[in-house]
Design a protein around this motif. Structure first.
Motif, short mmCIF file in Angstrom:
data_model
loop_
_atom_site.label_atom_id
_atom_site.label_comp_id
_atom_site.label_asym_id
_atom_site.label_seq_id
_atom_site.Cartn_x
_atom_site.Cartn_y
_atom_site.Cartn_z
N PHE B 263 -1.34 3.41 -0.45
CA PHE B 263 -0.58 2.35 -1.11
C PHE B 263 -1.22 0.98 -0.91
N SER B 264 -2.44 0.95 -0.42
CA SER B 264 -3.19 -0.28 -0.08
C SER B 264 -2.32 -1.32 0.62
N LEU B 265 -1.67 -0.91 1.72
CA LEU B 265 -0.89 -1.84 2.52
C LEU B 265 -1.78 -2.36 3.65
N PRO B 266 -1.92 -3.68 3.82
CA PRO B 266 -2.80 -4.20 4.87
C PRO B 266 -2.15 -4.15 6.25
N GLY B 267 -1.89 -2.97 6.76
CA GLY B 267 -1.29 -2.81 8.09
C GLY B 267 -2.34 -2.47 9.13
N ALA B 268 -1.88 -2.00 10.30
CA ALA B 268 -2.80 -1.69 11.39
C ALA B 268 -3.69 -0.50 11.04
N GLY B 269 -3.17 0.47 10.28
CA GLY B 269 -3.96 1.64 9.91
C GLY B 269 -5.14 1.26 9.03
N THR B 270 -4.87 0.42 8.04
CA THR B 270 -5.95 -0.03 7.16
C THR B 270 -6.96 -0.84 7.96
#
Lengths: 288, 320
Positions: B263-270
């Motif tokens: 979902f192209s979320l700029p979180g810690a995983g990305t």
């Protein structure tokens, strides 16, 4: 055991041999058989060469010529997906085989012999249970920059401690049973007791874990390929197709949907076969 | 006294895990191809000043054991150095704190769905064992548990985002309502996976509890169904469900990484994925240690939670 008590047990066993496996299991076997054919001779069913590019047909939807459409380079999606079966299955098969061979022998040795080996293996398994395994693989394969075979190797190494622990637990149950005591009393060497007496008795566990390890590795490798790590060079891979299709969901969703469906049905089929094998082996074990 | 000793043992185990993890994480510097100096310079133009600064910071002229010690000293103070390539020059800790909020929001959102939907469904299946409701719930949860997060999230993105157009496909939205709206599909995907596990755990725990004598006795006394369900069944079934929280966290971390990517979320995983791809070793090290700390803390909280929830465990805690 008296003859009277033994007879019904034999009858039950015959009945269980004659009974056909449930429909879901039969379908699962058919699915796995098809996948095996696609792995060995993909060229037999691929309508096109999966790597052949037709740039006039970039990211087109399904047509009569291309049942599942084409990708951004105009390659046939159906052929790509079929061609991806080999890399999807060979790595996991090697991982499952390696894990079971090494893990089961070490696990049985640890359970039978005990001592420092046992303690060490337990600590190692504790450590790995506390870490997200796939994340470790992503970090290692990503940082080292290795390909498919490095991913296979790291996944294999990470899945061994869990296998050791399962086989150790199964073995330590067997070790307390009288037949092991008897084998020890007549002076059989440990190696022979483990290989000829304990191994057949924990076989259901071993088979079930083989198939479970296979499914875990299949999902892990496909996930890595989706993220762009450890893709097989020059060969199509389900995970990589899934990623390529994500930006083409508007133009040709089949590029993502086809590998997604294949991943799900392969994983589910192998899991169902594993459950069935386990139940069958446990049943025939208690009847004996 | 026994409880303190038990918790201290658990704490020591967690610290041991962090020490081993820190060695592995420090080893990443040496695992990556190229000399350590090259790795730490990344794509920055090499200059004598930079080389001097890196040598001073990482003590590259000293033996490896001392290098590790200096690194650990920094790590204990949450100082993991500066990012090499993701956001050059930014301290790793700031970078992580910037990104971790979104992941926490996603996790919290999913957790609320799991608790509100997963636990009631599991109890329903457990109390109606073998009936159509139970079979239906069990079938769906088995299917949801075996599908990997990257597959379910892409299928969800296609069906609900692209084909039906019910949910936004990318972006984060503005304001609380917009954010909630944009996070719904990712949170539902994460909740489906975790919820499936919780449903199975709850069902098994409830099945175990409802066959106990005290439930039969409670029904015999004519207590209302709702009271039995809440005061007796739920409370006793909660212990095994809570114990599985540690495993759920591990699964959620991995699944969350894939979901953020899809979902192209700029979180810690990305952030972790970008850092790994760009060979930004300090950022990877910082994130790995942060994850380790999170896992240890959650496992400790679970231990304490079990002690609070089930008084019997306070007497039976094994001091091995």
């Amino acid at each position: 055991m008296t003859t009277l008590a033994a007879e019904p047990a034999v009858a039950v066993r015959r009945a269980s041999v004659r009974r056909l496996p449930p429909l879901t299991v039969i379908i699962s076997f058919v699915v796995v058989l098809i996948m095996l054919v696609l792995t060995v001779v993909p060229g037999l069913v691929e309508p096109y060469n999966p790597l052949y590019q037709n740039l006039f047909l970039s990211a087109a939807g399904p047509t009569h010529a291309h049942w599942l459409g084409t990708d951004s380079n105009g390659r046939d999606v159906l052929s790509l997906v079929i061609g991806g079966t080999r890399s999807a299955l060979i790595g996991p098969a090697l991982i499952a085989f390696g894990t079971v061979t090494l893990g089961a022998s070490l696990g049985m040795a640890a359970g039978f012999l005990g001592g420092p080996l046992d303690a060490f293996v337990n600590r190692l398994a504790d450590l790995l249970y506390a870490l997200p395994g796939l994340l470790v693989v992503i970090v290692i394969v990503g940082v080292v920059g290795g390909g498919y075979w490095l991913a296979v190797l790291v996944l294999l190494l990470l899945s061994i401690p869990g296998e050791i622990r399962l086989c150790r637990a199964a073995t330590s149950v067997q070790v307390r049973l009288p037949y092991v005591e008897a084998a020890r009393t007549i002076g059989l060497p440990s190696r022979r007791i483990i290989a000829r007496h304990i191994a057949p008795n924990i076989l259901p566990t071993i088979i079930a874990t083989f198939l479970l390890d296979f499914v875990g590795a299949l999902l892990g490798l496909a996930g890595l390929a989706y993220l762009g790590f450890g893709t097989p060079p020059g060969a199509p891979s389900w995970g990589a197709l899934l990623y390529a299709g994500e930006s083409l969901l508007q133009q040709n969703p089949w590029l993502s949907i086809a590998p997604a469906i294949l991943i799900i049905i392969t994983a589910t089929s192998v899991t169902l076969i594993g459950d069935w094998c386990y139940e069958r082996a446990v049943r025939s074990g208690t009847d004996r | 006294m026994r409880i303190t000793l038990f918790l201290l043992r658990r704490l020591a185990g967690g610290l041991a895990l962090l020490v081993v993890l820190s060695m592995l994480v420090f080893g990443l510097l040496y695992l990556s191809p190229g000399s350590t100096l090259q790795v730490l310079m990344g794509s920055r133009p090499p200059s004598p000043a930079l080389v001097r600064a890196l040598n001073a910071k990482y003590h590259l002229n000293e033996p490896v054991v001392l290098q590790y010690w200096h690194w650990l000293e920094g790590a204990v103070h949450f100082n993991f150095g500066v990012s090499i390539s993701v956001e050059t020059g930014e301290p790793v800790t700031t970078l992580i704190l910037d990104r971790v909020g979104l992941s926490a929001e996603l996790a919290l959102y999913a957790l609320i769905i799991v608790v509100l939907v997963g636990i009631p469904l599991g109890m329903l299946a457990g109390t109606r064992r073998g009936r159509a409701t139970d079979r239906g719930i069990s079938l769906v949860s088995t299917a949801a548990v075996s599908a990997p997060a990257y597959v379910t999230s892409i299928l969800g993105l296609y069906v609900f985002g692209v084909a039906l157009g019910w949910f936004p496909v990318y972006g984060l939205g503005t304001g609380f309502a917009g954010r909630l709206w944009h996070l719904t599909l990712p949170a539902l995907t994460l909740a489906a996976l975790l919820g499936a596990i919780v449903v199975r755990q709850t069902r098994a725990a409830v099945l175990d509890v409802v066959s106990q004598d005290y439930i039969t006795f409670a029904r015999l006394r004519g207590l209302r169904r709702g009271r039995i369900l809440l005061k007796y069944t739920l409370r006793n079934a909660a212990v095994p469900v809570l114990t599985s929280a540690g495993i759920l966290l591990i699964i959620a971390i991995t699944a969350g990484l894939f979901i953020e990517q899809v979902f192209s979320l700029p979180g810690a995983g990305t952030l972790l994925l970008t850092a790994v791809t760009d060979k930004d070793i300090p950022t990877v090290q910082g994130l790995a240690m942060a994850l380790g700390i999170l896992v240890v803390v959650v496992n400790l909280l679970v231990d304490v939670g079990v002690l609070i929830l089930d008084p019997r465990t306070r007497f039976s805690t094994k001091v091995r």
